[in-house]
Structure formats: structure tokens, C-alpha cells
Design a protein around this motif. Structure first.
Motif, PDB file in Angstrom:
ATOM      1  N   MET A   1       0.831  -1.196   0.000  1.00 38.18           N
ATOM      2  CA  MET A   1       0.000   0.000   0.000  1.00 38.18           C
ATOM      3  C   MET A   1       0.869   1.251   0.000  1.00 38.18           C
ATOM      4  N   GLN A   2       0.346   2.319  -0.579  1.00 42.13           N
ATOM      5  CA  GLN A   2       0.969   3.624  -0.419  1.00 42.13           C
ATOM      6  C   GLN A   2       0.400   4.241   0.844  1.00 42.13           C
ATOM      7  N   VAL A   3       1.262   4.752   1.710  1.00 38.68           N
ATOM      8  CA  VAL A   3       0.821   5.257   3.004  1.00 38.68           C
ATOM      9  C   VAL A   3       1.007   6.765   3.075  1.00 38.68           C
ATOM     10  N   LEU A   4      -0.091   7.467   3.353  1.00 34.53           N
ATOM     11  CA  LEU A   4      -0.046   8.895   3.639  1.00 34.53           C
ATOM     12  C   LEU A   4      -0.135   9.060   5.152  1.00 34.53           C
ATOM     13  N   GLY A   5       0.810   9.756   5.732  1.00 34.10           N
ATOM     14  CA  GLY A   5       0.830   9.945   7.179  1.00 34.10           C
ATOM     15  C   GLY A   5       0.544  11.381   7.555  1.00 34.10           C
ATOM     16  N   TYR A   6      -0.449  11.573   8.421  1.00 36.18           N
ATOM     17  CA  TYR A   6      -0.714  12.909   8.942  1.00 36.18           C
ATOM     18  C   TYR A   6      -0.514  12.905  10.448  1.00 36.18           C
ATOM     19  N   ASP A   7       0.286  13.836  10.918  1.00 31.47           N
ATOM     20  CA  ASP A   7       0.512  14.010  12.348  1.00 31.47           C
ATOM     21  C   ASP A   7       1.260  15.321  12.528  1.00 31.47           C
ATOM     22  N   PRO A   8       0.791  16.187  13.437  1.00 27.30           N
ATOM     23  CA  PRO A   8       1.502  17.461  13.628  1.00 27.30           C
ATOM     24  C   PRO A   8       2.968  17.303  13.999  1.00 27.30           C
ATOM     25  N   PHE A   9       3.350  16.147  14.564  1.00 28.83           N
ATOM     26  CA  PHE A   9       4.737  15.943  14.975  1.00 28.83           C
ATOM     27  C   PHE A   9       5.507  15.051  14.004  1.00 28.83           C
ATOM     28  N   LEU A  10       4.937  14.761  12.860  1.00 29.09           N
ATOM     29  CA  LEU A  10       5.639  13.933  11.872  1.00 29.09           C
ATOM     30  C   LEU A  10       6.578  14.812  11.052  1.00 29.09           C
ATOM     31  N   THR A  11       7.881  14.578  11.198  1.00 24.52           N
ATOM     32  CA  THR A  11       8.862  15.324  10.418  1.00 24.52           C
ATOM     33  C   THR A  11       9.094  14.612   9.088  1.00 24.52           C
ATOM     34  N   GLN A  12       9.644  15.352   8.136  1.00 19.04           N
ATOM     35  CA  GLN A  12       9.943  14.745   6.833  1.00 19.04           C
ATOM     36  C   GLN A  12      10.969  13.635   6.985  1.00 19.04           C
ATOM     37  N   GLU A  13      11.935  13.835   7.870  1.00 16.08           N
ATOM     38  CA  GLU A  13      12.973  12.834   8.095  1.00 16.08           C
ATOM     39  C   GLU A  13      12.382  11.514   8.600  1.00 16.08           C
ATOM     40  N   ARG A  14      11.467  11.606   9.559  1.00 15.41           N
ATOM     41  CA  ARG A  14      10.864  10.379  10.087  1.00 15.41           C
ATOM     42  C   ARG A  14       9.942   9.740   9.058  1.00 15.41           C
ATOM     43  N   ALA A  15       9.198  10.543   8.335  1.00 12.35           N
ATOM     44  CA  ALA A  15       8.326  10.005   7.291  1.00 12.35           C
ATOM     45  C   ALA A  15       9.141   9.235   6.262  1.00 12.35           C
ATOM     46  N   ASP A  16      10.279   9.795   5.865  1.00  8.04           N
ATOM     47  CA  ASP A  16      11.142   9.118   4.893  1.00  8.04           C
ATOM     48  C   ASP A  16      11.654   7.794   5.441  1.00  8.04           C
ATOM     49  N   SER A  17      12.020   7.774   6.732  1.00  5.88           N
ATOM     50  CA  SER A  17      12.553   6.537   7.322  1.00  5.88           C
ATOM     51  C   SER A  17      11.499   5.436   7.387  1.00  5.88           C
ATOM     52  N   LEU A  18      10.220   5.822   7.467  1.00  5.12           N
ATOM     53  CA  LEU A  18       9.137   4.846   7.515  1.00  5.12           C
ATOM     54  C   LEU A  18       8.586   4.502   6.137  1.00  5.12           C
ATOM     55  N   GLY A  19       9.041   5.206   5.112  1.00  6.02           N
ATOM     56  CA  GLY A  19       8.490   4.997   3.789  1.00  6.02           C
ATOM     57  C   GLY A  19       7.086   5.544   3.653  1.00  6.02           C
ATOM     58  N   VAL A  20       6.792   6.594   4.431  1.00  4.73           N
ATOM     59  CA  VAL A  20       5.466   7.204   4.466  1.00  4.73           C
ATOM     60  C   VAL A  20       5.526   8.564   3.794  1.00  4.73           C
ATOM     61  N   VAL A  21       4.478   8.907   3.053  1.00  3.56           N
ATOM     62  CA  VAL A  21       4.384  10.231   2.447  1.00  3.56           C
ATOM     63  C   VAL A  21       3.757  11.178   3.464  1.00  3.56           C
ATOM     64  N   LYS A  22       4.519  12.164   3.911  1.00  2.00           N
ATOM     65  CA  LYS A  22       3.987  13.144   4.852  1.00  2.00           C
ATOM     66  C   LYS A  22       2.904  13.965   4.165  1.00  2.00           C
ATOM     67  N   SER A  23       1.768  14.105   4.846  1.00  2.00           N
ATOM     68  CA  SER A  23       0.623  14.730   4.196  1.00  2.00           C
ATOM     69  C   SER A  23      -0.097  15.670   5.142  1.00  2.00           C
ATOM     70  N   THR A  24      -0.831  16.601   4.576  1.00  2.00           N
ATOM     71  CA  THR A  24      -1.755  17.399   5.368  1.00  2.00           C
ATOM     72  C   THR A  24      -3.001  16.567   5.645  1.00  2.00           C
ATOM     73  N   LEU A  25      -3.774  16.990   6.638  1.00  2.36           N
ATOM     74  CA  LEU A  25      -5.016  16.282   6.941  1.00  2.36           C
ATOM     75  C   LEU A  25      -5.954  16.305   5.743  1.00  2.36           C
ATOM     76  N   GLU A  26      -6.089  17.463   5.121  1.00  7.47           N
ATOM     77  CA  GLU A  26      -7.012  17.599   4.001  1.00  7.47           C
ATOM     78  C   GLU A  26      -6.613  16.710   2.833  1.00  7.47           C
ATOM     79  N   ASN A  27      -5.329  16.683   2.504  1.00  2.24           N
ATOM     80  CA  ASN A  27      -4.870  15.871   1.377  1.00  2.24           C
ATOM     81  C   ASN A  27      -5.008  14.383   1.673  1.00  2.24           C
ATOM     82  N   ALA A  28      -4.678  13.988   2.911  1.00  2.55           N
ATOM     83  CA  ALA A  28      -4.762  12.572   3.280  1.00  2.55           C
ATOM     84  C   ALA A  28      -6.189  12.063   3.140  1.00  2.55           C
ATOM     85  N   ILE A  29      -7.139  12.849   3.616  1.00  2.67           N
ATOM     86  CA  ILE A  29      -8.540  12.440   3.557  1.00  2.67           C
ATOM     87  C   ILE A  29      -9.033  12.396   2.109  1.00  2.67           C
ATOM     88  N   ALA A  30      -8.586  13.342   1.286  1.00  2.00           N
ATOM     89  CA  ALA A  30      -9.068  13.430  -0.089  1.00  2.00           C
ATOM     90  C   ALA A  30      -8.500  12.342  -0.991  1.00  2.00           C
TER      91      ALA A  30
END
Length: 527
Positions: free
Chosen positions: A164-193
Motif C-alpha cells: 500500500m501507499q501510506v499517507l501519514g498525517y501528524d503534527p509531529f511527523l517530520t519529513q525525516e521520520r516520514a522518509d525513514s518509515l516509507g510514508v508520504v507526509k501529508s496534510t489532513l485535508e490531502n490525506a482524507i481526499a
């Protein structure tokens, strides 16, 4: 010593107490309030899950009580303020059910994708409808994870394995951590849409209550499937039912509800494209053993006067340290909570500067307390004085301490400087003997406000009528102003305002203020 256990916990956890000499373990479940007051009178420790309500009266009745252990994460059923005032430690087991909750989420997602419960019911009734229950594959689908704490992270790991492609939304999610998890850092609005599947893993707070409501259901991808194994109330159940009936949402799987147990006539019970389970996220043999063992070991350490972990209210301090640090612990946590609401984006660095008496080395307790406030605002009971450092590490937050003998303005001061992708903020506080912790500097502007209550912060262009317009909006909303601080560097330049108000501001009022010409930033801050 006596350990009173008032809710069902694993026998394996009870066996841990055998490490103590001369101990009586008294298991008394389903006690009435009066019976609980009597039973706790001679107890040194109390062990509960979520059923026992540990009120201030219960804590006061425990004349020998030293520690309360919650075999699980949430401590909503324990009066933390009363426990702290009486010097009773409260500890929990924040890690024990992580895998169980993540696996239950994934089980719900697969069951939803392949109609497993409905097909099972159909088959048991004597039917054979292969064509009716055609499902979808997870591979190639987009999963939005709203809340990238421990459980959200474990769900992400499993989703990646399923392709699966994973979009991650969290106010404390940094780009560095998102990259390490293989997650696309996203806004709440974009993730839901963009999501084919949405799963929520946040605590239930003012900010996350009805995080997905009727308005947001209008922005989802048609045919989306939604899972909630976190907290009831994060998703508006009435709005969900309407979206299901309209076909906007293809299916939903819920383990938690706004009111539990779920009402017999709740509309979710009557929908074929819904999977419901009775709050089973942590209900595995392993999870129940893990939380029982974890909390039991910490209680043993407390009673043996040994170092312990997972303190929810106060860390392990000597009496002398408590007397000196307790006022600063309150200030430090409030500064962390303030910073969490002030930040725009995930903080990447934070520098905590101590001056005067606050600068005396303390083993890192004050910095842990700042981080507990910072991350606890978002993750609530998952964060305590010990694991706050781990939350910072996992979030990729670089933490630095600076200790100085004298402050610039105040003798004893705690200051935070933290950087996000959207800029840097500065925040300082001190102690006034007569009025307690105060906020005394905000982004370089001197102010003087109590570190409690509900505050409205604005950054705006300094021009006539600005304060009046904001005050008008508050007046129209029947919100009283209890105090005001303003600051500017030059006439006509940038200015700030911090208002102490009597109650929480509705979102529409905040949006009105944000829309005023010249307003560059609005924050509602609750301490």
C-alpha cells in the motif's frame, strides 16, 4: 505490604508481586464505591484497569497508598490532580497493547476489503453468493493514517508490506521520520481526499473530536473505507451513517464508539457495509499479559524504593528535589503544552534554556517535563516523564539544554526556542511567588500572563482598530476577555496580542478572526 487489585488482570502479572517480601495481594473486583473506600484503607498500592473509578475520595481513604498502577494506557478513570497533591504516584503501561491494537486495525481493514463478516453470515444462513461479495485488494491502494504515534507507525509498517501507499498525517511527523518509515507526509485535508482507506490513531481531544465530520465527508474519495480502532468520537458517527447511506463511504469498521456500550438501536448496527467489534483492540492474551506484567514490575520497584518507569504524574525524586523542582515542573509542562499549540508544523529542534535556580542540574527532569507537555498535548496518556525522551527521538526532534547563572530579565527562568519547517518560536516563563507560573516572553515580545486557562494569541499588523475588531468577534460570540497583553516593536509594524478568555472559542470564530485583514496568525491555546 498490601496490594489491592480491583479489576481483572492477568495472573502472570499478579505473580510478579511475589518478588516482594511479606506482601498480601488482595483481588477484589466489582466493588461498590463504599466497599472500595473500605478496602483501600490499608493498601500500599492499587492496581486497576478501566472499570474502577479512582476518585479523590478513594485516594484520600488510602492512608498508606503510595502508588496506583493502571494496567493499560488511559488514566481517565484516575484523579491525577488528587493523586499528585497527596504524593501518590500513578504509573501506566503505555507500550503493552501497541501490537494488539495495530493488528486489530489491520484485521478490520482486510475484513472490510473482502466482506469477510458479511460473507460469513450469508454462508451460515445457508446461502452461497460468490458474486455478491466481490472485494478489493489492498495492494496498490492508498492508506491514510491519521496519527503517527506508536500504533499508527506499526500499522504503517504492515501496510507497506501489503504493497500500500501510506499517507501519514501528524503534527509531529517530520519529513525525516516520514522518509525513514516509507510514508508520504501529508496534510489532513490531502490525506482524507486521496485515500482509499482511512484509519485514525489519535487520542480523543478537543482538536480531534469529530476530526472527520460531515464537512470532511464531502471531500473524501468516493468509495473510501474507514477504520476506527482508536477512540470513539474522533469520527462523527451521525455524519458517517449519512455518508454510508449515500454511498460516499463504501464501508466502515469500528471498534470504539462515542458512547459505550453501543446502543441497541444505534443505526450503525443496521448497516450491512459496517463491521463492529466491542472495543477489542487491546484484547489479546499477549497484550493483557504485557500490560499486567509491565505495571506490576513498576509497582514492585516503587515499593522497593528503586528507579521506576512510566510515571504519569511525577518522576522519581527525592523529597528535597521535589520541594525545589515541583513549581518548575508545572511551569515546564505548561510551556511544552503552549509550544505544541503555537507550533506550525513538526518541531525539528528545541533548545531549553534554564537560568537561576532552575539551572541547577536535575538529571534532566525539567526537560523531560517540557517534552511531556509538548508531546502529551497530542498523544495524551501515551506520554509520561520517562518515555517523553523516546517520543522526541522517534519524532526526530533534536533536544538541547543550556544552563545559565543569570537571566536577561528574570532571575529564575525557563525558555524554549523551537524550530519547525515554518519558522522559529521563542517562549519564556518564570515563577512569581504570589501568583505562580507566568508566561513572560513570546516570540521576542515581553508579556505577563498566567500559564493557565484559555488564551487567544494573534500576530498582526499594528494598525488602529485591529484590537477592537477582534474584541467585537469575541463579544458577538459571548466570550469574555479576562486579561490582555499586547506587544510591538514599532508603530505600524508587526504586533502580537495574547488574550485570556473565559471559554473555548468555536472554530468559526477563529476562522473569522483569521480572515481579518492584517492578521497573519491566530492560535487558540488551552493550558
Amino acid at each position: 505490604m498490601k496490594i489491592l487489585v480491583t479489576d481483572d488482570i492477568s495472573q502472570t502479572g499478579l505473580e510478579v508481586f511475589e518478588e516482594l517480601d511479606d506482601v498480601e495481594v488482595s483481588v477484589q473486583t466489582s466493588l461498590s464505591p463504599a466497599e472500595l473506600l473500605e478496602a483501600i484503607a490499608d493498601a500500599d498500592a492499587l492496581v486497576v484497569r478501566s472499570q474502577t473509578n479512582v476518585t479523590a475520595d478513594v485516594i484520600a481513604a488510602g492512608r498508606r497508598l503510595k502508588v496506583i498502577g493502571r494496567a493499560g494506557v488511559g488514566v481517565d478513570n484516575i484523579d491525577l490532580e488528587a493523586a499528585t497533591k497527596r504524593g501518590v504516584l500513578v504509573i501506566n503501561a503505555p507500550d503493552g497493547n501497541t501490537i494488539a491494537a495495530a493488528e486489530h486495525t489491520f484485521a478490520m481493514m482486510i475484513s472490510l476489503a473482502r466482506h469477510i463478516p458479511a460473507a460469513n453470515r450469508d454462508l451460515l444462513s445457508g446461502k452461497w453468493n460468490r458474486k455478491r461479495w466481490v472485494g478489493v485488494e489492498l495492494r496498490g491502494k492508498t492508506l491514510a493514517i491519521l496519527g503517527m504515534g506508536r500504533i499508527g507507525t506499526e500499522v504503517a509498517k504492515r501496510a507497506k508490506v501489503f504493497g500500500m501507499q501510506v499517507l501519514g498525517y501528524d503534527p509531529f511527523l517530520t519529513q525525516e521520520r516520514a522518509d525513514s518509515l516509507g510514508v508520504v507526509k501529508s496534510t489532513l485535508e490531502n490525506a482524507i481526499a486521496e485515500a482509499d482507506f482511512i484509519t485514525v490513531h489519535t487520542p480523543l481531544t478537543k482538536e480531534t473530536h469529530h476530526l472527520i465530520d460531515a464537512a470532511r465527508f464531502q471531500t473524501v474519495k468516493p468509495g473510501v473505507r474507514i477504520i476506527n480502532c482508536a477512540r470513539g468520537g474522533i469520527i462523527d458517527e451521525r455524519a458517517l451513517c449519512a455518508a454510508l447511506q449515500e454511498g460516499v463511504v463504501a464501508g466502515a469498521a469500528f471498534d470504539v464508539f462515542e458512547s459505550e456500550p453501543l446502543d441497541a438501536d444505534h443505526p450503525l448496527r443496521r448497516m450491512e457495509n459496517v463491521i463492529l467489534t466491542p472495543h477489542l483492540g487491546a484484547s489479546t492474551i499477549e497484550a493483557q499479559e504485557n500490560v499486567a506484567i509491565q505495571v506490576a514490575h513498576q509497582i514492585v520497584r516503587v515499593l522497593k524504593d528503586e528507579p521506576f518507569e512510566h510515571a504519569v504524574n511525577l518522576p522519581s525524586l527525592s523529597q528535597k528535589q521535589k520541594e525545589r523542582l515541583t513549581p518548575y515542573l508545572s511551569l515546564a509542562e505548561k510551556l511544552g503544552v503552549f509550544a505544541a499549540q503555537l507550533a506550525q508544523g513538526a518541531p525539528s529542534t528545541i533548545t531549553v534554556t534554564y537560568t537561576g535556580d532552575a539551572a541547577i542540574p536535575d538529571g534532566g527532569y525539567l526537560t523531560r517535563t517540557v517534552l511531556k507537555g509538548l508531546f502529551g498535548f497530542r498523544y495524551r496518556d501515551e506520554v509520561n516523564y520517562v518515555n517523553a525522551l523516546r517520543f522526541a527521538e522517534e519524532a526526530g526532534l533534536r533536544v538541547q539544554e543550556v544552563r545559565e547563572s543569570r537571566g536577561r530579565v528574570y532571575t529564575n527562568e525557563i525558555s524554549l526556542s523551537f524550530t519547525t519547517e515554518n519558522g522559529t518560536h521563542h517562549l519564556s516563563g518564570t515563577l512569581y511567588h504570589e501568583s505562580g507560573p507566568r508566561i513572560v516572553e513570546l516570540d521576542g515580545y515581553p508579556i505577563d500572563m498566567p500559564s493557565e486557562g484559555i488564551l487567544l494569541f494573534t500576530r498582526h499588523t499594528d494598525k488602529p482598530g485591529m484590537i477592537g475588531r477582534i474584541g467585537t468577534y469575541l463579544g458577538d460570540a459571548q466570550v469574555n476577555i479576562a486579561g490582555m497583553q499586547v506587544g510591538r516593536r514599532e508603530s505600524g509594524g508587526e504586533a502580537i496580542m495574547l488574550l485570556s478568555i473565559d471559554r473555548s472559542l468555536p472554530d468559526d470564530v477563529i476562522k473569522q478572526i483569521a480572515g481579518v485583514d492584517g492578521i497573519s496568525m491566530v492560535r487558540s491555546i488551552e493550558l
